[in-house]
Design an enzyme around this catalytic site. Structure first.
Site, short mmCIF file in Angstrom:
data_model
loop_
_atom_site.label_atom_id
_atom_site.label_comp_id
_atom_site.label_asym_id
_atom_site.label_seq_id
_atom_site.Cartn_x
_atom_site.Cartn_y
_atom_site.Cartn_z
N LYS A 38 -54.74 -87.92 1.06
CA LYS A 38 -53.56 -87.28 0.47
C LYS A 38 -53.45 -87.63 -1.01
O LYS A 38 -53.17 -86.77 -1.84
CB LYS A 38 -52.28 -87.69 1.23
CG LYS A 38 -52.21 -87.05 2.60
CD LYS A 38 -51.11 -87.63 3.48
CE LYS A 38 -51.23 -87.07 4.89
NZ LYS A 38 -50.33 -87.71 5.86
N GLN A 77 -46.20 -92.45 6.22
CA GLN A 77 -47.33 -92.17 7.11
C GLN A 77 -47.04 -92.67 8.53
O GLN A 77 -46.68 -93.82 8.72
CB GLN A 77 -48.61 -92.85 6.55
CG GLN A 77 -49.86 -92.55 7.34
CD GLN A 77 -50.26 -91.08 7.30
OE1 GLN A 77 -50.22 -90.44 6.25
NE2 GLN A 77 -50.63 -90.54 8.45
N ASP A 123 -42.61 -83.63 4.56
CA ASP A 123 -43.25 -83.58 5.88
C ASP A 123 -42.46 -82.69 6.85
O ASP A 123 -42.96 -82.35 7.91
CB ASP A 123 -43.31 -85.01 6.46
CG ASP A 123 -44.74 -85.50 6.62
OD1 ASP A 123 -45.66 -84.67 6.49
OD2 ASP A 123 -44.92 -86.70 6.88
#
Ligand code: NAP
Length: 289
Positions: A59, A103, A128
């Site tokens: 990422k 994460q 997200d």
């Protein structure tokens, strides 16, 4: 898109993701040309899980290539839950941060805090798309952030040009991160959606009636070729590590003989997730002047 005489076209997720990334890069370059600050994404990684380290590295590299600034925040495995929540608060209040990504999964002792952490992220920075407000907005059909993998799946389907309106879509899997949001997106595009899961009776029977199949069960070779209705579009979300290497949820060679379009694993849905994360981060930047 490659088209063989009888087999379905392979949906090239790598190429399509590269196009999305290029478009994001151009938008970011345009901001910089106008002397506006580039988007900035905070990536929080707790603990030492090797797979999570690889995901975060991928990422951050993708951000770098797109010209998106990122903040790499590493916290030790024994970080107290309160400290993690405080870290999220600091980023929520930092006007130079547009997007926040924690994460997942969190390490064992913090796992139970995942819903609280997701809820702590300011919804306008929730790139997200896991905050309950954004999930609710998705169901309500209101603008908000949508999770990256479902967004990528929709993008791939739209690229194929297969009609979504009136199509019967069968989504295998009802997870909050993939199955449910993708079903909601398809519904908004006026597909007739069936969501299947581990208690579904006669999964093959449902799949046989599908014009669009989205397989997100995480079970290697679950969907057989003879389940696929001739001409159906097949999106294989599964990533399963087996002795034969990385495979999806669909038996690719069999299903390709009947599908009009099909994603490979790897190289289908996988590359779209990070591309959509970059797109969401750029969008977050436009929300934070
Ligand atoms: P998950 O949370 O484990 O959910 C799996 C879903 O599939 C559940 O709803 C489960 O039903 C259902 N299921 C399991 N076995 C089934 C069966 N035999 N028949 C019908 N349904 C079945 O997984 P996930 O996070 O949604 O991920 C699904 C797959 O996509 C995994 O392989 C994952 O690695 C992959 N993935 C890929 C990407 C990407 O490409 N970037 C991103 C995310 C996930 P119940 O609800 O009844 O348990």
């Amino acid at each position: 898109m490659e088209m063989a005489s009888s087999a379905g076209a392979i949906i090239d997720g790598k190429r399509i993701a590269a196009e999305v990334r290029r478009s994001v890069r151009e938008h970011v370059a345009d901001l910089t040309r106008r002397e506006l600050r580039p988007p900035r994404l905070a990536l929080i990684l707790v603990g030492d899980d090797p797979a999570s380290h690889i995901y975060v590295r991928n990422k951050s590299r993708a951000c770098e290539r797109a010209g998106i600034a990122y903040l790499d925040i590493r916290l030790p495995e024994d970080t107290p839950g309160e400290r993690l929540l405080e870290q999220v608060d600091e980023l929520n209040h930092d006007d130079t941060v547009d997007g926040i990504l924690v994460q997942l999964p969190l390490p064992g002792p913090l796992r139970h805090l995942e819903p609280a952490v997701m809820e702590r992220v300011e919804p306008s920075k929730d790139v997200d798309g896991f905050h309950p407000e954004n999930m609710g907005r998705l169901l309500l059909g209101q603008p908000g952030f949508v999770a990256c993998t479902p967004l990528g799946i929709l993008f791939l389907l739209e690229q194929t040009g297969v009609p979504l309106e009136g199509a019967h879509a069968v989504v295998i899997g009802r997870s909050v991160t993939v199955g449910r949001p993708v079903a909601a997106l398809l519904l908004h595009r006026h597909a007739t959606v069936t969501i299947c899961h581990s208690r579904t009776l006669d999964l093959p029977g449902h799949v046989r009636r599908a014009d669009i199949v989205v397989a997100a069960a995480g079970k290697p070779n679950l969907v057989r070729g003879d389940w696929i209705k001739p001409g159906a579009a097949v999106i294989d979300v599964g990533i399963n590590r087996t002795e034969q290497g990385l495979v999806g949820d669909v038996v690719f060679d069999e299903a390709r003989q009947r599908a009009s379009h099909i994603t490979p694993v790897p190289g289908g849905v996988g590359p779209m997730t990070i591309a959509m994360l970059l797109q969401n981060t750029l969008r977050a930047r436009t929300m934070h002047r």
